[in-house]
Write a protein that holds these residues in place. Sequence first.
Motif, short mmCIF file in Angstrom:
data_model
loop_
_atom_site.label_atom_id
_atom_site.label_comp_id
_atom_site.label_asym_id
_atom_site.label_seq_id
_atom_site.Cartn_x
_atom_site.Cartn_y
_atom_site.Cartn_z
N PRO A 120 -25.08 5.83 82.10
CA PRO A 120 -26.02 5.30 80.67
C PRO A 120 -26.54 3.71 81.00
CG PRO A 120 -23.37 5.69 80.28
CD PRO A 120 -23.47 6.19 82.22
N ARG A 121 -27.90 3.86 80.99
CA ARG A 121 -28.58 2.81 80.06
C ARG A 121 -29.14 2.33 81.97
NH1 ARG A 121 -31.22 3.00 77.45
NH2 ARG A 121 -32.15 1.32 77.59
N CYS A 122 -29.11 2.82 82.81
CA CYS A 122 -29.10 2.75 84.05
C CYS A 122 -30.64 3.06 84.56
CB CYS A 122 -27.99 3.70 85.12
SG CYS A 122 -26.58 2.41 85.30
N SER A 123 -31.39 4.28 83.84
CA SER A 123 -32.20 4.83 84.29
C SER A 123 -33.56 3.90 83.93
CB SER A 123 -32.31 6.04 83.37
OG SER A 123 -33.69 6.93 83.61
N LYS A 124 -34.23 3.68 85.57
CA LYS A 124 -35.36 3.01 84.60
C LYS A 124 -36.62 3.32 84.47
CE LYS A 124 -34.50 0.68 89.54
NZ LYS A 124 -33.09 0.96 89.92
N THR A 125 -36.73 4.80 84.62
CA THR A 125 -37.86 5.52 83.77
C THR A 125 -37.03 5.43 83.00
OG1 THR A 125 -38.09 7.27 86.09
CG2 THR A 125 -38.26 7.95 84.10
N HIS A 173 -40.26 -4.23 90.62
CA HIS A 173 -40.48 -5.08 89.29
C HIS A 173 -39.28 -4.79 88.16
CE1 HIS A 173 -44.22 -2.66 90.50
NE2 HIS A 173 -44.55 -4.19 90.98
N TYR A 174 -37.89 -4.83 88.89
CA TYR A 174 -37.08 -4.30 88.01
C TYR A 174 -35.98 -5.12 88.75
CZ TYR A 174 -38.45 0.16 85.82
OH TYR A 174 -38.86 1.40 85.12
N SER A 175 -34.88 -6.27 87.21
CA SER A 175 -33.65 -6.91 88.00
C SER A 175 -32.62 -6.82 87.22
CB SER A 175 -34.50 -8.59 87.53
OG SER A 175 -33.04 -8.87 87.78
N GLU A 176 -31.71 -6.23 87.34
CA GLU A 176 -30.79 -5.73 86.59
C GLU A 176 -30.90 -4.87 86.12
OE1 GLU A 176 -27.41 -6.97 88.23
OE2 GLU A 176 -28.44 -7.95 89.04
N LYS A 177 -32.14 -3.74 85.99
CA LYS A 177 -31.99 -2.57 85.30
C LYS A 177 -32.57 -3.29 83.99
CE LYS A 177 -29.34 -0.02 87.56
NZ LYS A 177 -30.22 0.92 88.29
#
Length: 199
Positions: A15-20, A151-155
């Motif tokens: 859950p809520r871990c999809s960068k896409t 381009h992400y940090s901690e989702k």
Amino acid sequence: MLKLLGLSGSPSVKPRCSKTLIAIEMAMEFAGKFNPSVSTEIINLRDHDVQFCDGRNPEEYEGVTQEIIKKIQAADGLLVATPMYRGSYTGILKNIFDIIPNDALAGKPVGLIATAASDHHYLALEHELKPLLGFFHAFVLPGSVYINNDHYSEKTLIDVGIIDRLRQLGEGVVRLYEHLPQEALGASGPVIIRKVLTT
């Protein structure tokens, strides 16, 4: 009112871990802010039990599969997002393109988003997805958005350049829809008569 549909092709089960999914949600939000009359909906394909393509006519699929087909047909424009695995888009996204009717995307503006661990597969957007959407006679925005893990940090998407590109993409789909002449589709594809095999 423009019906803008987002398709997220990430198979991520956390859950809520999809960068896409995070990226397409942001692009859709920008589209809605740009034109408040835009109706937005995202289909996270991982959350739906879509039947595998087995060669039948699109109208013969049932349940949630048929519901998704109809939503794609009813959409005026789309944002499509996928992780890049092995240099290509995901299987669950490919399955959607296999089951929809050939004219489901004709004349519709489509914006593309890809996520990946690195920049190695950047050109897969050009070599894989754009030709596929060309088959469907969709108008694909020339500029796509490719996002890597840095381009992400901690989702959380933190790169201001990427965030601005997602804004440009979301707004661009709306702008293109507002100016698209449907008579500019070009030549139609060949008529393919579907044969029913009998045993």
